[in-house]
Enzyme design. Structure first.
Site, PDB file in Angstrom:
ATOM      1  N   LYS A  59      80.320  11.783  16.309  1.00  0.00           N
ATOM      2  CA  LYS A  59      78.836  12.210  16.624  1.00  0.00           C
ATOM      3  C   LYS A  59      77.859  12.057  15.740  1.00  0.00           C
ATOM      4  O   LYS A  59      76.548  11.654  16.177  1.00  0.00           O
ATOM      5  CB  LYS A  59      79.221  13.761  17.012  1.00  0.00           C
ATOM      6  CG  LYS A  59      77.953  14.362  17.818  1.00  0.00           C
ATOM      7  CD  LYS A  59      78.140  15.882  18.281  1.00  0.00           C
ATOM      8  CE  LYS A  59      77.114  16.441  18.943  1.00  0.00           C
ATOM      9  NZ  LYS A  59      77.226  17.721  19.737  1.00  0.00           N
TER      10      LYS A  59
ATOM     11  N   LYS B 288      74.653   9.745  17.259  1.00  0.00           N
ATOM     12  CA  LYS B 288      73.558  10.439  17.188  1.00  0.00           C
ATOM     13  C   LYS B 288      72.519  10.311  16.456  1.00  0.00           C
ATOM     14  O   LYS B 288      71.402  10.825  16.534  1.00  0.00           O
ATOM     15  CB  LYS B 288      73.713  11.907  17.694  1.00  0.00           C
ATOM     16  CG  LYS B 288      74.729  12.291  18.658  1.00  0.00           C
ATOM     17  CD  LYS B 288      74.487  11.690  20.066  1.00  0.00           C
ATOM     18  CE  LYS B 288      75.913  11.990  20.993  1.00  0.00           C
ATOM     19  NZ  LYS B 288      76.149  13.314  21.177  1.00  0.00           N
TER      20      LYS B 288
ATOM     21  N   ASN C 141      78.350  27.800  29.751  1.00  0.00           N
ATOM     22  CA  ASN C 141      79.325  27.710  28.510  1.00  0.00           C
ATOM     23  C   ASN C 141      79.301  28.974  27.947  1.00  0.00           C
ATOM     24  O   ASN C 141      78.600  29.865  28.365  1.00  0.00           O
ATOM     25  CB  ASN C 141      79.056  26.589  27.725  1.00  0.00           C
ATOM     26  CG  ASN C 141      77.888  26.723  26.923  1.00  0.00           C
ATOM     27  OD1 ASN C 141      77.335  27.356  26.284  1.00  0.00           O
ATOM     28  ND2 ASN C 141      76.917  25.449  27.335  1.00  0.00           N
TER      29      ASN C 141
ATOM     30  N   LYS D 140      72.557  30.667  49.078  1.00  0.00           N
ATOM     31  CA  LYS D 140      73.944  30.867  48.376  1.00  0.00           C
ATOM     32  C   LYS D 140      74.732  30.361  49.421  1.00  0.00           C
ATOM     33  O   LYS D 140      75.036  30.283  50.436  1.00  0.00           O
ATOM     34  CB  LYS D 140      74.151  32.450  48.363  1.00  0.00           C
ATOM     35  CG  LYS D 140      75.537  32.906  47.840  1.00  0.00           C
ATOM     36  CD  LYS D 140      75.604  34.212  47.919  1.00  0.00           C
ATOM     37  CE  LYS D 140      77.251  34.802  47.601  1.00  0.00           C
ATOM     38  NZ  LYS D 140      77.531  36.140  47.609  1.00  0.00           N
TER      39      LYS D 140
END
Length: 402
Positions: A340, A344, A214, A292
């Site tokens: 959240k 959590k 990310n 690969k």
């Protein structure tokens, strides 16, 4: 403006490097000494060309160190003993050369060696030609030092000794002394606390060349580590990125979500606070290839499996620890963040809209909302990540007191 009490019985090391502004260090040393500080002056070889050690010795009431192998006044390893004794270091003026040495860890004289050995806060006041100050290398070096926790006093603008005009002259003594006073009086509201912070985006291998990841840069986590350490905490930073490590912070390098989970859980019972600033990949390839993957067909299918939810697992396991999570969203930010926070079992949730300019991944700034489990909310304006980290650490300190 600072008061003399900020410096009373404080040991201040004043480092002077070779620039025409070195003469202004005389006033700084004089004022600090009069304010009650125990001032020790270290000069580079170039600095003594601009102002004599005898002048600084007279003003500080201590011998001035100019050479690495000067005969010590007492039998000890001089640069180590001075580094340990210092309550703060003031570098004024700091030339481009000294700044570059600090950034790269070069220790080729007494001053740079002592700077590597100290854990005291450092205040740096640059002074140089306007074009030198604006050079990308100098600005990059200063940015790295800021990330490590060095406090920078921006130079002033005006006519310079080289005959040009612009930004580069040493800041006024009042400004420098005030900055040093505020550093010495900085909050120590996290003293004695063990804080674990995660930073960066995890990388999940597809093959030896490619990975799923990310856009997280890790800058927010590193800013939190620097601020928490400066405020007295013992900080462990579990990181997937290679950024300058803040002073006094222990680094634990990891790459994948599973490695991060192991690093966090193995230390969880020994900490008071966990700040999950890392962007953990939700999924990873089921079977990373040993070689690969070569291009063959128009389409490639990779089977993914869900990664463990580290924040949720910590919320289920916590026994008195303070748990801080992050929610980077692109829409319906508050709704997802509130969900959240509850799911959590976090104590604080830091939410931001990474679709907004200047917010989130890769930027030097951030704009967040701090939510707490008791329904509290604090909306912060767009500010530097260091300022955001200060605000978060303040909320953490408040929670710990309660």
């Amino acid at each position: 403006m600072s008061t003399p009490s900020a410096f009373a019985q404080k040991t201040i090391v004043v480092g002077i490097s070779g620039g025409i502004a070195a003469y202004k260090a005389c006033e700084l040393v004089s004022r600090l000494t009069k304010a009650g500080a125990d001032v020790h002056v270290v000069m580079t070889a170039s600095a003594v060309r601009f102002v004599t050690p005898l002048t600084l010795q007279t003003l500080s009431n201590h011998p001035v160190i100019t050479e690495m192998f000067d005969k010590p006044a007492h039998w000890n390893v001089a640069h180590v003993s001075l580094a340990e004794a210092a309550d703060a270091f003031l570098l004024a003026p700091a030339t481009a050369n000294l700044i570059a040495k600090m950034r790269t860890g070069i220790a080729d004289d007494f001053l740079t060696t002592t700077l590597l050995a100290t854990e005291a806060p450092i205040v740096l006041a640059p002074a140089m030609n306007v074009h030198m100050y604006g050079h990308p290398t100098v600005q990059e070096n200063l940015a790295v030092l800021r990330q490590r926790g060095v406090q920078i006093v921006e130079p002033g603008e005006g006519f310079l000794a080289c005959g040009t005009s612009g930004k580069g002259r040493l800041a006024e003594p009042d400004v420098i002394i005030d900055k040093l006073a505020r550093v010495l009086q900085a909050k120590q509201d996290l003293a004695g606390k063990q804080i674990l912070i995660t930073a960066g985006g995890t990388r999940e291998a597809v093959d030896p060349v490619r990975f799923l990841g990310n856009r997280s840069s890790g800058k927010m986590g590193y800013a939190l580590a620097a601020v928490a350490a400066r405020r007295g905490a013992k900080v462990t930073l579990v990181s997937t990125v290679s950024l300058p490590v803040p002073a006094g912070v222990q680094i634990v390098p990891v790459e994948t979500a599973l490695e991060m989970r192991d690093a966090v859980l193995s230390r969880f019972n020994d900490v008071d606070v966990v700040i999950k600033a890392a962007a953990v990949a939700d999924y990873r390839p089921v079977a990373p290839q040993a070689q690969k993957i070569k291009k063959h067909d128009e389409h490639l299918t990779i089977e993914l499996v869900k990664n463990p939810d580290i924040l949720k697992e910590l919320g289920e396991r916590k026994r008195g620890q303070l748990l801080v999570g992050f929610a980077a969203e692109t829409h319906e930010v508050e709704r997802f963040a509130q969900e959240k926070l509850q799911k959590k079992n976090a104590d604080l949730l830091i939410a931001n809209d990474v679709a907004q300019p200047g917010v989130g991944f890769g930027t030097e700034t951030n704009q967040v909302t701090i939510l707490d489990r008791n329904g509290g909310r604090e909306d912060l304006p767009l500010m530097s990540k260091t300022e955001v980290a200060e605000a978060i650490c303040t909320r953490i300190a408040q929670f710990l007191r309660n």
